[in-house]
Design an enzyme around this catalytic site. Sequence first.
Site, short mmCIF file in Angstrom:
data_model
loop_
_atom_site.label_atom_id
_atom_site.label_comp_id
_atom_site.label_asym_id
_atom_site.label_seq_id
_atom_site.Cartn_x
_atom_site.Cartn_y
_atom_site.Cartn_z
N HIS A 1 4.18 2.66 -21.71
CA HIS A 1 4.67 3.93 -21.19
C HIS A 1 3.46 4.86 -21.05
O HIS A 1 2.68 4.97 -21.98
CB HIS A 1 5.71 4.53 -22.15
CG HIS A 1 6.56 5.56 -21.49
ND1 HIS A 1 6.06 6.79 -21.15
CD2 HIS A 1 7.84 5.53 -21.08
CE1 HIS A 1 7.03 7.49 -20.55
NE2 HIS A 1 8.11 6.75 -20.50
N ARG B 1 5.06 3.64 -13.25
CA ARG B 1 4.62 3.62 -14.64
C ARG B 1 3.35 2.80 -14.89
O ARG B 1 2.43 3.24 -15.56
CB ARG B 1 5.71 2.99 -15.51
CG ARG B 1 6.51 3.96 -16.27
CD ARG B 1 7.44 3.22 -17.18
NE ARG B 1 8.60 4.07 -17.40
CZ ARG B 1 9.60 3.76 -18.22
NH1 ARG B 1 9.60 2.64 -18.89
NH2 ARG B 1 10.60 4.58 -18.38
N ARG C 1 9.68 -5.33 -16.61
CA ARG C 1 11.10 -5.02 -16.84
C ARG C 1 11.53 -3.81 -16.01
O ARG C 1 10.83 -2.78 -15.98
CB ARG C 1 11.30 -4.69 -18.32
CG ARG C 1 12.68 -4.18 -18.66
CD ARG C 1 12.73 -3.59 -20.05
NE ARG C 1 11.99 -2.36 -20.14
CZ ARG C 1 12.41 -1.27 -20.79
NH1 ARG C 1 13.56 -1.29 -21.42
NH2 ARG C 1 11.68 -0.19 -20.84
C1 LIG Z 1 11.73 4.71 -27.57
C2 LIG Z 1 12.46 3.58 -26.87
C3 LIG Z 1 13.28 3.85 -25.79
C4 LIG Z 1 13.97 2.82 -25.15
N1 LIG Z 1 14.85 3.12 -24.14
C5 LIG Z 1 15.58 2.11 -23.58
C6 LIG Z 1 16.60 2.41 -22.62
O1 LIG Z 1 16.85 3.55 -22.29
N2 LIG Z 1 17.29 1.35 -22.09
C7 LIG Z 1 17.05 0.05 -22.41
O2 LIG Z 1 17.70 -0.87 -21.90
N3 LIG Z 1 16.11 -0.24 -23.34
C8 LIG Z 1 15.38 0.75 -23.94
N4 LIG Z 1 14.45 0.44 -24.89
C9 LIG Z 1 14.29 -0.97 -25.27
C10 LIG Z 1 15.48 -1.42 -26.13
O3 LIG Z 1 15.81 -0.39 -27.03
C11 LIG Z 1 15.16 -2.68 -26.92
O4 LIG Z 1 14.58 -3.65 -26.09
C12 LIG Z 1 16.43 -3.28 -27.54
O5 LIG Z 1 17.11 -2.28 -28.26
C13 LIG Z 1 16.06 -4.44 -28.45
O6 LIG Z 1 17.19 -4.81 -29.20
P1 LIG Z 1 17.08 -6.04 -30.22
O7 LIG Z 1 18.39 -6.16 -30.88
O8 LIG Z 1 16.52 -7.20 -29.51
O9 LIG Z 1 15.95 -5.59 -31.26
P2 LIG Z 1 15.90 -4.32 -32.23
O10 LIG Z 1 16.89 -3.31 -31.86
O11 LIG Z 1 14.48 -3.90 -32.29
O12 LIG Z 1 16.31 -4.94 -33.63
C14 LIG Z 1 15.44 -5.84 -34.30
C15 LIG Z 1 15.96 -6.04 -35.70
O13 LIG Z 1 15.26 -7.10 -36.33
C16 LIG Z 1 14.87 -6.72 -37.64
N5 LIG Z 1 13.71 -7.54 -38.02
C17 LIG Z 1 12.53 -7.66 -37.39
N6 LIG Z 1 11.73 -8.52 -38.04
C18 LIG Z 1 12.43 -8.96 -39.11
C19 LIG Z 1 12.15 -9.85 -40.19
N7 LIG Z 1 10.97 -10.46 -40.33
N8 LIG Z 1 13.12 -10.06 -41.12
C20 LIG Z 1 14.33 -9.45 -41.04
N9 LIG Z 1 14.63 -8.58 -40.05
C21 LIG Z 1 13.70 -8.35 -39.11
C22 LIG Z 1 14.59 -5.25 -37.51
O14 LIG Z 1 14.58 -4.61 -38.76
C23 LIG Z 1 15.76 -4.83 -36.61
O15 LIG Z 1 16.93 -4.67 -37.37
C24 LIG Z 1 13.77 1.47 -25.56
C25 LIG Z 1 12.94 1.20 -26.64
C26 LIG Z 1 12.29 2.24 -27.30
C27 LIG Z 1 11.42 1.90 -28.47
#
Ligand SMILES: Cc1cc2nc3c(=O)[nH]c(=O)nc-3n(C[C@H](O)[C@H](O)[C@H](O)COP(=O)(O)OP(=O)(O)OC[C@H]3O[C@@H](n4cnc5c(N)ncnc54)[C@H](O)[C@@H]3O)c2cc1C
Length: 509
Positions: free
Chosen positions: A232, A279, A375
């Site tokens: 970003h 971006r 993406r």
């Molecule tokens: C500031 C920000 C803004 C964003 N805005 C958008 C948006 O508007 N729209 C959109 O589509 N996407 C957006 N994204 C991207 C999106 O939020 C993420 O890609 C998505 O939420 C990922 O979901 P996930 O469940 O894969 O991982 P996460 O939500 O990151 O969850 C990962 C989980 O794994 C756990 N974990 C990691 N490693 C371990 C380990 N070794 N042992 C046990 N647990 C572990 C963590 O604690 C967490 O609970 C944004 C991201 C950010 C950071």
Amino acid sequence: MIVTNYLIIGSGVAGLTFAIKIAERFPDRKITIITKANEDESNTKYAQGGIAIVTDETEDSYQKHIDDTLICGDGLCDIEVVKMVITEGPKRLKELIAWGAKFGKTDKGNFDLGKEGGHSQNRVIHHKDQTGYEIERAILEQVHQKENITVLNHYFALDLITQNNYCFGAYALHERTKEVIAFQSDFTILATGGIGHLYGHTTNPVIATGDGIAMAFRANATIKDMEFIQFHPTALYDSSAGSKFLISEAVRGFGAYLRTQKGHRFMMDYDERGELASRDIVSQSIDLELKKSGNDCVYLDCTHLDLDAFMKHFPMIYERCKSVGIDIAKDWIPVVPAQHYLCGGVSVDKNGKTSIKNLFACGECSQTGLHGANRLASNSLLEALVYSDKIYEYLIPISIENNPFKGKLLDWNFAKKPEVQPDYLAKMKTELQLLMRQNAGIVRYEAELPKAKKQLLIWKNEIEDISKTHQISVALYELLNMITIGSLIVQHSIDRKDNRGGFMKVNAL
Ligand SMILES: Cc1cc2nc3c(=O)[nH]c(=O)nc-3n(C[C@H](O)[C@H](O)[C@H](O)COP(=O)(O)OP(=O)(O)OC[C@H]3O[C@@H](n4cnc5c(N)ncnc54)[C@H](O)[C@@H]3O)c2cc1C
């Protein structure tokens, strides 16, 4: 040892939505979620913009969303995956709403649809600028209502338990007792999210250290597209390496200028759209300016803007700047590009299956083919929702095999070893983050990548040696994982011969 039917590693949108569905379908089966921090801490919680879903087919269409996604992915998307994910969006949205998530509506009762970079239509469903927070709240509430789901906070997954390309669960370190526990499961789902902290400057929270991808790599799973990282352009700069506050693209849309420390409005030198170029171009231009000048940041100049209107449009940004002593009426806002999203990860098929039997991956840690080389904004929450459903649907007819691990479990707790000095790990982490920013960041340099690869190998060997003679800790494993992810990014960047999407490799500065 803890025995469970479904082991889910991670409590973001990917892991939790799979858990809710499988728990509802099989009330007699046991679902265990392990997560390394508090259960709500995740990239999901910080998602601002929303979820891209076609809900109004008068102006918009699936085809338009598909085309926008393909353009952004720059020829490297899997077209069948793109079609599948986009057309399933409305069903997944209905589920979220049924689970209690609330999304903004207009006075007429239609969804208030936002528009983001790369989208040809307004199609982003959102809850104010806190969409992820709202989703995480609603799905956690559902999880808590299911008696057959156990959520274990502060359990850090260390490694997968595998034999003959078959996954039997994972080892996890309980952070409070310092005990390593083997979780034996029939099916294991990696939902561990992103990698942001490898770069130091990131919009991701501290949990984002690429653990799931590194674990899968150690277990010989196929990993793809690690060179495609989204940055970003404008995160608020402070001298610490750590999570950064986003200064929304909309501030540039509102008329803010990007300036060097000396005051030069440099974006015009790179693109005729100036500050409103895409971006990746703005990030690449800032990166080049910083490398030329040696400065730590560039500046967003809002001093010529109508202050009252600015405060009305961006109250949170105004307050955040004020809280760190920046008066936007007089001061320029220091900004840097920050790592935001990883397009690659553990390669999965259309059912979320990895190359290891009984191991699945979902969400940001996975590579599905949806994003290709870049993406499209707000497609990532959608991808996690669709793929957690795909894994669920795939697993419905598959019976529990009752096939316990027959090998010898590792004994992690056999001797009391000395702890690694925290300063030593912190110093190496800072050096690693600097190396990644400079040599494997927004713009990559042909000659620097092999040097980075060599240094990463030195660090990897050093950490592996230390882990044999010292106590296992979260900090030690996170560092090992980040070095592993860094090596994958560097190797995949060396291997890629053409510049695509967000990936840019040049000969020299
Ligand atoms: C500031 C920000 C803004 C964003 N805005 C958008 C948006 O508007 N729209 C959109 O589509 N996407 C957006 N994204 C991207 C999106 O939020 C993420 O890609 C998505 O939420 C990922 O979901 P996930 O469940 O894969 O991982 P996460 O939500 O990151 O969850 C990962 C989980 O794994 C756990 N974990 C990691 N490693 C371990 C380990 N070794 N042992 C046990 N647990 C572990 C963590 O604690 C967490 O609970 C944004 C991201 C950010 C950071």
